[in-house]
Design a protein around this motif. Structure first.
Motif, short mmCIF file in Angstrom:
data_model
loop_
_atom_site.label_atom_id
_atom_site.label_comp_id
_atom_site.label_asym_id
_atom_site.label_seq_id
_atom_site.Cartn_x
_atom_site.Cartn_y
_atom_site.Cartn_z
N VAL A 83 -21.70 -22.56 25.33
CA VAL A 83 -22.38 -22.91 24.08
C VAL A 83 -21.34 -23.55 23.17
CG1 VAL A 83 -23.55 -21.96 22.08
CG2 VAL A 83 -24.03 -21.02 24.35
N ARG A 84 -21.67 -24.67 22.61
CA ARG A 84 -20.72 -25.39 21.73
C ARG A 84 -20.81 -24.86 20.31
NH1 ARG A 84 -21.43 -31.52 24.05
NH2 ARG A 84 -20.68 -31.00 26.13
N TRP A 85 -20.38 -23.63 20.13
CA TRP A 85 -20.48 -22.94 18.84
C TRP A 85 -19.67 -23.62 17.75
CZ3 TRP A 85 -16.01 -21.23 16.72
CH2 TRP A 85 -14.91 -21.10 17.57
N TRP A 86 -18.69 -24.39 18.06
CA TRP A 86 -17.81 -25.03 17.09
C TRP A 86 -18.28 -26.42 16.68
CZ3 TRP A 86 -17.10 -24.63 22.27
CH2 TRP A 86 -17.03 -25.83 22.98
N GLN A 87 -19.35 -26.91 17.26
CA GLN A 87 -19.74 -28.31 17.12
C GLN A 87 -19.87 -28.78 15.66
OE1 GLN A 87 -22.89 -29.44 19.68
NE2 GLN A 87 -22.93 -31.53 18.97
N ASP A 88 -20.56 -28.06 14.81
CA ASP A 88 -20.75 -28.50 13.42
C ASP A 88 -19.78 -27.81 12.45
OD1 ASP A 88 -22.90 -30.28 13.91
OD2 ASP A 88 -24.24 -28.55 14.13
N LEU A 89 -18.89 -27.00 12.98
CA LEU A 89 -17.94 -26.26 12.15
C LEU A 89 -16.82 -27.18 11.68
CD1 LEU A 89 -17.08 -23.45 11.10
CD2 LEU A 89 -15.85 -23.14 13.26
N PRO A 90 -16.60 -27.29 10.36
CA PRO A 90 -15.49 -28.10 9.88
C PRO A 90 -14.16 -27.56 10.41
CG PRO A 90 -16.98 -27.53 8.09
CD PRO A 90 -17.40 -26.73 9.27
N ALA A 91 -13.25 -28.44 10.75
CA ALA A 91 -11.97 -28.04 11.33
C ALA A 91 -11.20 -27.09 10.42
CB ALA A 91 -11.13 -29.28 11.64
N ALA A 92 -11.31 -27.27 9.12
CA ALA A 92 -10.59 -26.41 8.18
C ALA A 92 -11.06 -24.96 8.22
CB ALA A 92 -10.73 -26.97 6.77
N TRP A 93 -12.27 -24.72 8.71
CA TRP A 93 -12.84 -23.37 8.76
C TRP A 93 -12.67 -22.71 10.13
CZ3 TRP A 93 -15.30 -20.85 4.67
CH2 TRP A 93 -15.46 -21.61 3.52
N ARG A 94 -12.24 -23.44 11.12
CA ARG A 94 -12.21 -22.93 12.49
C ARG A 94 -11.40 -21.64 12.65
NH1 ARG A 94 -12.30 -26.73 17.59
NH2 ARG A 94 -14.20 -27.28 16.52
N ASP A 95 -10.27 -21.53 11.97
CA ASP A 95 -9.44 -20.33 12.08
C ASP A 95 -9.98 -19.16 11.26
OD1 ASP A 95 -7.70 -21.57 13.82
OD2 ASP A 95 -6.34 -22.22 12.21
N LEU A 96 -11.02 -19.38 10.48
CA LEU A 96 -11.57 -18.34 9.62
C LEU A 96 -12.80 -17.65 10.19
CD1 LEU A 96 -11.27 -20.27 6.23
CD2 LEU A 96 -9.65 -18.62 7.21
N VAL A 97 -13.30 -18.11 11.34
CA VAL A 97 -14.52 -17.53 11.91
C VAL A 97 -14.20 -16.61 13.08
CG1 VAL A 97 -15.90 -19.54 11.23
CG2 VAL A 97 -14.97 -19.42 13.53
N VAL A 98 -15.12 -15.70 13.34
CA VAL A 98 -15.03 -14.82 14.50
C VAL A 98 -15.59 -15.58 15.69
CG1 VAL A 98 -15.78 -12.61 15.47
CG2 VAL A 98 -15.29 -12.80 13.01
N VAL A 99 -14.84 -15.63 16.78
CA VAL A 99 -15.22 -16.41 17.96
C VAL A 99 -16.17 -15.59 18.84
CG1 VAL A 99 -14.37 -17.57 20.03
CG2 VAL A 99 -13.06 -17.68 17.90
#
Length: 134
Positions: free
Chosen positions: A25-41
């Motif tokens: 599942v491409r869970w990161w697709q619409d996630l802004p790059a600046a927020w990627r380290d702030l989310v639970v994977v």
């Protein structure tokens, strides 16, 4: 998706659920790059699809089986006819909502609404919430 386990839910009728441990599942697709380290994977997913309408839902879970990602997609169609009275289905409205749980337990939500689908008039925005969208 690699369906490792499929189950028909009695209450859902025609809804099909598939559970998967495979991260396709491409869970990161619409996630802004600046927020990627702030989310639970997410490490596992539950995917539900409707067969009578164009709609689906994917929910991702973390290592503790808590929800940390969700996305909903929906498209509204109408019957149209051409000059020869041949009927076809055309999408007239579409909505997508994607949400990620942040490490501080808030949810980052991305919503995209296409109100006039044939013209491609889309409105998209981000927001924060204290709870997961339902």
């Amino acid at each position: 998706m690699h369906p490792s386990l499929s189950a028909q839910t009695p209450a859902a009728g025609r809804r099909r659920r598939a559970f998967s441990q495979v991260p396709d599942v491409r869970w990161w697709q619409d996630l802004p790059a600046a927020w990627r380290d702030l989310v639970v994977v997410p490490v596992s997913y539950e995917v539900s699809r409707e067969y009578e309408i164009a709609a689906d839902r994917t929910q991702g879970h973390d290592e503790d089986s808590e929800p940390c990602y969700c996305t909903f997609r929906y498209a509204l169609t109408e019957l149209r006819s051409d000059e020869d009275d041949v009927f076809y289905e055309e999408t007239v409205y579409a909505e997508t909502l994607t949400a990620w749980r942040l490490r501080d337990e808030r949810w980052l939500i991305y919503r995209k609404v296409v109100g006039n689908y044939p013209l491609g008039a889309a409105h998209s925005f981000f927001s924060l919430s204290e709870s997961m969208p339902r």
